[in-house]
Design a protein around this motif. Sequence first.
Motif, mmCIF file in Angstrom:
data_model
loop_
_atom_site.group_PDB
_atom_site.id
_atom_site.type_symbol
_atom_site.label_atom_id
_atom_site.label_comp_id
_atom_site.label_asym_id
_atom_site.label_seq_id
_atom_site.Cartn_x
_atom_site.Cartn_y
_atom_site.Cartn_z
ATOM 1 N N VAL A 31 0.840 -1.206 0.000
ATOM 2 C CA VAL A 31 0.000 0.000 0.000
ATOM 3 C C VAL A 31 0.871 1.251 0.000
ATOM 4 C CG1 VAL A 31 -1.638 1.328 1.371
ATOM 5 C CG2 VAL A 31 -1.994 -1.116 1.042
ATOM 6 N N ILE A 32 1.923 1.257 0.807
ATOM 7 C CA ILE A 32 2.830 2.416 0.865
ATOM 8 C C ILE A 32 3.483 2.637 -0.496
ATOM 9 C CG2 ILE A 32 4.982 3.263 1.865
ATOM 10 C CD1 ILE A 32 4.098 1.863 4.494
ATOM 11 N N ILE A 33 3.924 1.558 -1.128
ATOM 12 C CA ILE A 33 4.547 1.668 -2.449
ATOM 13 C C ILE A 33 3.554 2.242 -3.457
ATOM 14 C CG2 ILE A 33 5.437 0.309 -4.394
ATOM 15 C CD1 ILE A 33 6.668 -1.568 -2.230
ATOM 16 N N ALA A 34 2.324 1.758 -3.438
ATOM 17 C CA ALA A 34 1.305 2.250 -4.370
ATOM 18 C C ALA A 34 1.021 3.732 -4.148
ATOM 19 C CB ALA A 34 0.024 1.434 -4.220
ATOM 20 N N VAL A 35 0.948 4.140 -2.888
ATOM 21 C CA VAL A 35 0.692 5.555 -2.582
ATOM 22 C C VAL A 35 1.823 6.423 -3.110
ATOM 23 C CG1 VAL A 35 0.525 7.220 -0.696
ATOM 24 C CG2 VAL A 35 -0.811 5.113 -0.622
ATOM 25 N N VAL A 36 3.058 6.021 -2.854
ATOM 26 C CA VAL A 36 4.206 6.814 -3.323
ATOM 27 C C VAL A 36 4.223 6.885 -4.844
ATOM 28 C CG1 VAL A 36 6.729 6.897 -3.447
ATOM 29 C CG2 VAL A 36 5.613 6.366 -1.275
ATOM 30 N N VAL A 37 4.029 5.757 -5.499
ATOM 31 C CA VAL A 37 4.103 5.715 -6.962
ATOM 32 C C VAL A 37 2.987 6.541 -7.598
ATOM 33 C CG1 VAL A 37 3.839 4.176 -8.952
ATOM 34 C CG2 VAL A 37 5.358 3.545 -7.076
ATOM 35 N N PHE A 38 1.765 6.407 -7.083
ATOM 36 C CA PHE A 38 0.662 7.147 -7.686
ATOM 37 C C PHE A 38 0.633 8.619 -7.293
ATOM 38 C CE2 PHE A 38 -1.101 2.795 -8.145
ATOM 39 C CZ PHE A 38 -1.257 2.818 -9.509
ATOM 40 N N ALA A 39 1.237 8.974 -6.182
ATOM 41 C CA ALA A 39 1.261 10.373 -5.755
ATOM 42 C C ALA A 39 2.433 11.145 -6.358
ATOM 43 C CB ALA A 39 1.329 10.458 -4.234
ATOM 44 N N TYR A 40 3.462 10.451 -6.784
ATOM 45 C CA TYR A 40 4.669 11.124 -7.277
ATOM 46 C C TYR A 40 4.368 12.039 -8.461
ATOM 47 C CZ TYR A 40 9.325 11.922 -9.122
ATOM 48 O OH TYR A 40 10.469 12.526 -9.583
ATOM 49 N N ARG A 41 3.713 11.512 -9.472
ATOM 50 C CA ARG A 41 3.486 12.291 -10.695
ATOM 51 C C ARG A 41 2.672 13.563 -10.450
ATOM 52 N NH1 ARG A 41 1.317 9.908 -16.469
ATOM 53 N NH2 ARG A 41 1.041 11.913 -17.471
ATOM 54 N N PRO A 42 1.514 13.498 -9.784
ATOM 55 C CA PRO A 42 0.768 14.748 -9.566
ATOM 56 C C PRO A 42 1.531 15.763 -8.699
ATOM 57 C CG PRO A 42 -0.580 12.840 -8.976
ATOM 58 C CD PRO A 42 0.759 12.333 -9.321
ATOM 59 N N ILE A 43 2.267 15.259 -7.717
ATOM 60 C CA ILE A 43 3.023 16.180 -6.863
ATOM 61 C C ILE A 43 4.126 16.864 -7.653
ATOM 62 C CG2 ILE A 43 4.613 16.288 -4.902
ATOM 63 C CD1 ILE A 43 2.863 14.118 -3.573
ATOM 64 N N VAL A 44 4.845 16.093 -8.457
ATOM 65 C CA VAL A 44 5.930 16.666 -9.258
ATOM 66 C C VAL A 44 5.378 17.667 -10.269
ATOM 67 C CG1 VAL A 44 7.652 16.071 -11.017
ATOM 68 C CG2 VAL A 44 7.523 14.754 -8.925
ATOM 69 N N LEU A 45 4.254 17.352 -10.879
ATOM 70 C CA LEU A 45 3.649 18.291 -11.818
ATOM 71 C C LEU A 45 3.166 19.554 -11.113
ATOM 72 C CD1 LEU A 45 1.658 15.915 -14.186
ATOM 73 C CD2 LEU A 45 3.714 17.225 -14.717
ATOM 74 N N GLN A 46 2.610 19.396 -9.921
ATOM 75 C CA GLN A 46 2.132 20.557 -9.158
ATOM 76 C C GLN A 46 3.295 21.461 -8.763
ATOM 77 O OE1 GLN A 46 -1.099 20.923 -8.848
ATOM 78 N NE2 GLN A 46 -1.013 22.824 -7.717
ATOM 79 N N LEU A 47 4.440 20.854 -8.470
ATOM 80 C CA LEU A 47 5.633 21.631 -8.118
ATOM 81 C C LEU A 47 6.278 22.290 -9.335
ATOM 82 C CD1 LEU A 47 7.309 19.232 -5.544
ATOM 83 C CD2 LEU A 47 6.156 21.403 -5.058
ATOM 84 N N GLY A 48 5.886 21.855 -10.518
ATOM 85 C CA GLY A 48 6.429 22.446 -11.741
ATOM 86 C C GLY A 48 7.771 21.880 -12.165
ATOM 87 N N ILE A 49 8.141 20.722 -11.633
ATOM 88 C CA ILE A 49 9.429 20.140 -11.986
ATOM 89 C C ILE A 49 9.266 18.849 -12.798
ATOM 90 C CG2 ILE A 49 10.730 21.189 -10.105
ATOM 91 C CD1 ILE A 49 10.415 18.598 -8.540
ATOM 92 N N GLY A 50 8.062 18.566 -13.220
ATOM 93 C CA GLY A 50 7.809 17.351 -14.002
ATOM 94 C C GLY A 50 8.219 17.557 -15.447
ATOM 95 N N PRO A 51 8.508 16.465 -16.131
ATOM 96 C CA PRO A 51 8.867 16.579 -17.550
ATOM 97 C C PRO A 51 7.650 16.978 -18.381
ATOM 98 C CG PRO A 51 8.680 14.274 -16.909
ATOM 99 C CD PRO A 51 8.525 15.079 -15.667
ATOM 100 N N SER A 52 7.922 17.597 -19.486
ATOM 101 C CA SER A 52 6.821 18.059 -20.344
ATOM 102 C C SER A 52 6.029 16.893 -20.924
ATOM 103 C CB SER A 52 7.376 18.923 -21.479
ATOM 104 O OG SER A 52 8.292 18.186 -22.265
ATOM 105 N N GLU A 53 6.631 15.716 -20.982
ATOM 106 C CA GLU A 53 5.932 14.535 -21.486
ATOM 107 C C GLU A 53 4.744 14.160 -20.615
ATOM 108 O OE1 GLU A 53 9.195 14.828 -21.297
ATOM 109 O OE2 GLU A 53 9.860 14.538 -23.342
ATOM 110 N N TRP A 54 4.786 14.482 -19.333
ATOM 111 C CA TRP A 54 3.697 14.153 -18.415
ATOM 112 C C TRP A 54 2.564 15.164 -18.489
ATOM 113 C CZ3 TRP A 54 6.639 12.577 -13.347
ATOM 114 C CH2 TRP A 54 7.130 11.280 -13.500
ATOM 115 N N GLU A 55 2.772 16.296 -19.078
ATOM 116 C CA GLU A 55 1.747 17.339 -19.120
ATOM 117 C C GLU A 55 0.796 17.154 -20.291
ATOM 118 O OE1 GLU A 55 3.923 20.960 -19.092
ATOM 119 O OE2 GLU A 55 4.655 20.649 -17.064
ATOM 120 N N GLU A 56 1.013 16.154 -21.101
ATOM 121 C CA GLU A 56 0.176 15.950 -22.285
ATOM 122 C C GLU A 56 -1.183 15.439 -21.949
ATOM 123 O OE1 GLU A 56 2.557 13.334 -24.633
ATOM 124 O OE2 GLU A 56 3.881 14.935 -25.237
#
Length: 66
Positions: A41-66
Amino acid sequence: MDTDRLKALVPHYIVMFLLVFLVLAIVRAVVGEIGFLVELVIIAVVVFAYRPIVLQLGIGPSEWEE
């Protein structure tokens, strides 16, 4: 396969992988030994939360913003 896209995503997947181990180590240090399902469960939370958090911080790759 688009190698430029892969080069942009690899660092984020490496960080996500390391973050999973870091979070699990912190949880084990604070709580003690935890069961396999709790770890999963902890692994799933980290993996699924990483992308939205990184995008919200503005440090995500442009490939994820599509």
